[in-house]
Design an enzyme around this catalytic site. Sequence first.
Site, PDB file in Angstrom:
ATOM      1  CG  ASP A  10      -9.838  -4.234  -5.504  1.00 45.86           C
ATOM      2  OD1 ASP A  10     -10.149  -3.578  -4.602  1.00 45.86           O
ATOM      3  OD2 ASP A  10      -8.781  -5.062  -5.713  1.00 45.86           O
ATOM      4  CG  ASP A  12      -5.551   0.030  -2.703  1.00 44.35           C
ATOM      5  OD1 ASP A  12      -6.397   0.293  -1.924  1.00 44.35           O
ATOM      6  OD2 ASP A  12      -4.886   0.799  -3.472  1.00 44.35           O
TER       7      ASP A  12
HETATM    8  C1  XBP Z   1      -7.315  -2.428  -0.216  1.00 47.04           C
HETATM    9  C2  XBP Z   1      -7.489  -2.285   1.385  1.00 47.04           C
HETATM   10  C3  XBP Z   1      -7.072  -0.657   1.749  1.00 47.04           C
HETATM   11  C4  XBP Z   1      -5.685  -0.534   1.352  1.00 47.04           C
HETATM   12  C5  XBP Z   1      -5.226   0.739   2.230  1.00 47.04           C
HETATM   13  O1  XBP Z   1      -8.592  -1.752  -0.704  1.00 47.04           O
HETATM   14  O2  XBP Z   1      -7.833  -3.107   2.040  1.00 47.04           O
HETATM   15  O3  XBP Z   1      -7.266  -0.891   3.138  1.00 47.04           O
HETATM   16  O4  XBP Z   1      -5.035  -1.594   1.747  1.00 47.04           O
HETATM   17  O5  XBP Z   1      -6.061   1.677   2.136  1.00 47.04           O
HETATM   18  P1  XBP Z   1      -9.113  -2.654  -2.104  1.00 47.04           P
HETATM   19  P2  XBP Z   1      -6.733   2.568   3.072  1.00 47.04           P
HETATM   20  O6  XBP Z   1      -8.303  -3.698  -2.627  1.00 47.04           O
HETATM   21  O7  XBP Z   1     -10.648  -2.982  -1.760  1.00 47.04           O
HETATM   22  O8  XBP Z   1      -8.957  -1.590  -2.864  1.00 47.04           O
HETATM   23  O9  XBP Z   1      -5.298   2.790   4.108  1.00 47.04           O
HETATM   24  O10 XBP Z   1      -7.451   3.959   2.738  1.00 47.04           O
HETATM   25  O11 XBP Z   1      -7.669   1.827   3.812  1.00 47.04           O
HETATM   26 MG    MG Z   2      -7.700  -5.217  -3.737  1.00 47.12          MG
END
Ligand code: XBP
Ligand code: MG
Length: 253
Positions: A10, A12
Amino acid sequence: MTNVKALIFDVDGTLADTEEVHRIAFNRAFEQAGLSWNWTVDQYRDLLSVTGGKERIAHFIKTVNPPFKVPQNLSLFIAELHKAKTQFYTKMLDDGSVHLRPGVSRLIHEAREQDVRLAIATTTSMPNVEALLNNALHPQAMAWFDVIAAGDMVPQKKPAADIYLYALEHLQLPAHQCIAFEDSENGLKSSTGANLKTIVAINQYTKHHNFSGAEIVLDNFGEPDKAFSLLEGDAMQHTYVDMTLVGKLLAKS
Ligand code: XBP
Ligand code: MG
């Protein structure tokens, strides 16, 4: 020779603590658009239950008080707002101020040395993945990942399993030969929904989440000289996540 064929990360909250940067980017885009919205940390913690930035904005518009007078073409309005947010976000990453979480770079290099394949399964947008990998890992790091499954590439975002199933399909590997790394309840539901064993590292935005189904839950992936804190599960006396621990977790029935 390891039994592990691929690590699927993953982005973020897992590779790096990026959600605070996303929150600031959303607020800068709102301000630039002349909107009075300003997502606080507490508000954003709740909004993170909705994955995907565009979906998060749409959810906010539906629930905000006083109600927002929606424009004629709402999806275009949201798409343009999200595009601006992504520009603010990637610019902040280009400033080099965001670093990988402890243990991530070491684990990725160890996997590469052992010819273990790398993949990404994320809800965030591809430009954000590129900005993070280029700035926080290595300018050529995008090429280290055999599959980068991101954002709108699948019909349903996390907690649906789509993004991990997409990654496995393009890796051409079965789930039992891979392990996933996540930070959130939605992410864990997505990875386990694809039958992937999953290692969780929590953060400030997800520490209260339910991580049942994770192999182990940690405060971070640890370093040889800085042990992780084991919050749930059995780390078999290991104090940092390396390919040996990953292999043992994968071999466990
Ligand atoms: C986390 C998310 C993303 C980010 C914002 O993604 O849900 O939406 O919060 O990025 P992950 P965007 O943990 O799956 O990496 O605005 O590009 O969606
Ligand atoms: Mg995440």
